[in-house]
Design an enzyme around this catalytic site. Structure first.
Site, PDB file in Angstrom:
ATOM      1  CG  ASP A 165      -1.689  -1.298   1.387  1.00 42.71           C
ATOM      2  OD1 ASP A 165      -1.886  -1.749   2.527  1.00 42.71           O
ATOM      3  OD2 ASP A 165      -2.072  -1.875   0.352  1.00 42.71           O
TER       4      ASP A 165
ATOM      5  CD  GLU B 204      -9.378  -2.596  -1.457  1.00 41.73           C
ATOM      6  OE1 GLU B 204      -8.731  -3.530  -1.966  1.00 41.73           O
ATOM      7  OE2 GLU B 204      -9.981  -2.708  -0.365  1.00 41.73           O
TER       8      GLU B 204
END
Ligand code: 6LW
Length: 500
Positions: free
Chosen positions: A22, A178
Site C-alpha cells: 500500500d 478501495e
C-alpha cells in the site's frame, strides 16, 4: 545531487522489496517520500526517501511511540495499521491512516518526515479504510475513503465539515473499490482507485471530473493496470499512487507480489513496492510495462544506499528496519543493557503469542541468508522466520543444545535438535527458491543450522517455505526474520542478513 552513477538502461523492480504494501508517495521539490502499511508491527509506517524514485532509504517509522500506536494484544495479526496516504501541504507533511485495531482513522503531521511525528488527530466521523487527503483551490481538505466516498474535514482538529457522500463505485461488478487517491492535474481532478481485491484479481482504475467532488467519469480503458489471469512474473498489481518525476514524466508506485512454485503459486515476501511508468493519452493515464526490470528513467540515479549486512547492535537505538510484534517495551528489548549486544527478556510468551518478544527485519530477497551470534547462558532464544503467530519456523539455542521448531497452524513440532558446546553459538537460516518439480512444489526451502567459527554451516533441518506464505497463512504481511526470546534473557552480539 551526488556523484552520478554510470547509467544502466534498466532498474530492478520492486524498488522497495519485501513486505512494503500500500505505498503512498509525495514529492517535495527534488525529494520524494514514501510510506507503507505495517499492520501488527511496532514501530509502524516505515518512511522512505528518494531523489530518483528508484533508490529508497528508510528514514524511520512515523509511529514509534505508544501514544501514537496502540496494537492491542487481542487484535489479530494483519489488523492494525492499514493503508496510509502521505501528502505535503502548507509546509507540513500530513499522514492519514486507519488503525483497524484501535481507533480507526487518524491524522499525523510533521515538519520533517524523519520525525518526530505528532500524536494522532482522531477522525471519528471518517468511515472505512484507505483514507486519502487532497486540498482544493479554496483550501478545503477532502478525505476520500474506500467504497469510494468523501467528506470535508478540518485537518487541524479532525472535525468533519460535512456529511460523507458517495463519489464513485468503481467498475460495475468489480470487487472492493478501495485505495482512492485524488489529484488535481491540468483541467481535471483524477480519482485513482484499486479494484478486484488485493489478491490475483487486483487492478487499478481511474475516473476524472472537473471538481474534487465530481461527478466522475470512468476511464473507458479501465482497469488501466491489472495482471489478473496473465503469466506475468509480478502479480496482484494494484493499490497505486501517482507522482511526477524530476523530468516531468509521470509514474505509479504500487503493490505487487512475486509468487513462485507450482500451483496456486505462493508469495512469501508479502506485497512489495513497485514502480511503473505512466504516459497520457486524451487526458487519461496509460500505464507502461510493469516487470522485474524496467527501463531506467531519464534522470541520473543516486548511488544505491549502502545497507550493511551486519547489524552489530552497537547503537543506543535499533535501526528503523527492526520491527516487533505489537509492542517493544524497553524493559524487554534493549541495546544498552549489555552494550554492543541486543538483549531480549522473554515475558513468558512464545512466538505463538500476540506479545512474542521478537525483533525482526523484512525478508527482502527470494534467496538470502541470515545469521546471528546468540549467548543463551541466561535463557532460551534464537532466530525466527515469522509470518504470524500460527506460521513461523525458528532455530533456538538453550544451554548446550540447539533445536529447530516449526509452527504451522494448529501444529507445532520439534523438527531437529543437537547438542552444542555451552556458550555463544551462531545460528542461521539459508533461504533458496525451489524449481517446481510438480504442481505442489515450492516456492522455496529454508535450511536452519549452526555456523562454526570457520564458517562451515551445518544444517539441522530443511523446511518447505510454502507454509510461511500468504496463500497458506492468509493476511496482508510477509516474512520477517530476526532474534527472539523464549525464556529468561538472551543476548545477541550481531545479526547478519545477506541476499544470495
Ligand atoms: C488495504 C486495502 C487492501 O488497506 O488491503 O486489499 C488493506 N486491499 O487497500 C491492507 O493492505
Amino acid at each position: 545531487m551526488s556523484a552520478q552513477h554510470p547509467k544502466s538502461d534498466t532498474v530492478a523492480n520492486p524498488v522497495i522489496p519485501g513486505f512494503h504494501p500500500d505505498p503512498s508517495v509525495c514529492r517535495v521539490g527534488d525529494d520524494y517520500y514514501l510510506v507503507c502499511s505495517s499492520f501488527e508491527y511496532f514501530p509502524g509506517i516505515p518512511v522512505f526517501h528518494s531523489r530518483d524514485l528508484v533508490r529508497w532509504t528508510q528514514l524511520g517509522n512515523a509511529l514509534d511511540r505508544p501514544s501514537q500506536l496502540r496494537l492491542p494484544l487481542d487484535m489479530p495479526s494483519s489488523a492494525g495499521i492499514y493503508a496510509p496516504t502521505l501528502r505535503h501541504h502548507g509546509g507540513r507533511f500530513w499522514l492519514i491512516v486507519t488503525n483497524v485495531g484501535d481507533g480507526g482513522n487518524m491524522l499525523f503531521t510533521a515538519t520533517d518526515p524523519t520525525g518526530p511525528w505528532s500524536d494522532p488527530i482522531r477522525l471519528p466521523d471518517v468511515p472505512g479504510i484507505d483514507p486519502d487527503l487532497a486540498w482544493d483551490e479554496d483550501g478545503t481538505c477532502w478525505v476520500t475513503v474506500a467504497g469510494i466516498s468523501q467528506l470535508p474535514i478540518d485537518p487541524h482538529t479532525g472535525e468533519a465539515l460535512g456529511p460523507a457522500h458517495r463519489l464513485w463505485s468503481g467498475t460495475p461488478g468489480a470487487l472492493a473499490p478501495e485505495a482512492p487517491h485524488l489529484y488535481r492535474i491540468g483541467d481535471y481532478w483524477y480519482l485513482l482507485i484499486a479494484e478486484g481485491g488485493t489478491e490475483r484479481g487486483h487492478g487499478v482504475s481511474v475516473a476524472r471530473g472537473l471538481t474534487p467532488t465530481g461527478p466522475f467519469e470512468p476511464c473507458p480503458a479501465n482497469p488501466i493496470l491489472t495482471h489478473r489471469s496473465t503469466d506475468r512474473p509480478v502479480q496482484n498489481t494494484g493499490h497505486a499512487d501517482l507522482v511526477q518525476g524530476p523530468d516531468g514524466s509521470w509514474w505509479l508506485v504500487l503493490l505487487g507480489v512475486r509468487p513462485g512454485g507450482g500451483t496456486p503459486g505462493w508469495h512469501v515476501l508479502g506485497r512489495e513496492t513497485f514502480l511503473a511508468p505512466v504516459t497520457w493519452v486524451d487526458g487519461w493515464p496509460v500505464v507502461g510495462e510493469l516487470t522485474p526490470e524496467i527501463a531506467a528513467p531519464t534522470w541520473p540515479l543516486q548511488p544505491a544506499p549502502a545497507v550493511p549486512a551486519r547489524d552489530d547492535f552497537d547503537q543506543p537505538e535499533l535501526h528503523p528496519r527492526w520491527i516487533s510484534v505489537r509492542q517493544r517495551p524497553v524493559e524487554l528489548c534493549s541495546t544498552k543493557e549489555r552494550p554492543g549486544w541486543l538483549t531480549l527478556h522473554a515475558a513468558g510468551s512464545s512466538l505463538d503469542e500476540p506479545d512474542a518478544v521478537f525483533v525482526g527485519r523484512r525478508q527482502q530477497h527470494l534467496a538470502c541468508e541470515a545469521r546471528t551470534l546468540v549467548d543463551p547462558s541466561d535463557g532460551r532464544g534464537g532466530l525466527a522466520v515469522r509470518l504470524d503467530e500460527s506460521h513461523h519456523y525458528e532455530i533456538e539455542a538453550g544451554p548446550g543444545e540447539v533445536t529447530v521448531f516449526a509452527r504451522i497452524g494448529p501444529l507445532r513440532t520439534e523438527v531437529a535438535s543437537r547438542p552444542v558446546p555451552t556458550g555463544a553459538v551462531v545460528l542461521g537460516v539459508d533461504i533458496a527458491p525451489l524449481q517446481p518439480r510438480d504442481a505442489r512444489t515450492g516456492p522455496d526451502l529454508l535450511s536452519f543450522g549452526v555456523e562454526a567459527p570457520d564458517g562451515t554451516f551445518t544444517v539441522l533441518a530443511e523446511l518447505e517455505g510454502r507454509y510461511l506464505s500468504t496463500e497458506v497463512a492468509g493476511g496482508f504481511t510477509g516474512r520477517v526474520i530476526g532474534p527472539y526470546a523464549a525464556s529468561g534473557s538472551v543476548h545477541f552480539d550481531w545479526c547478519d542478513y545477506r541476499s544470495r
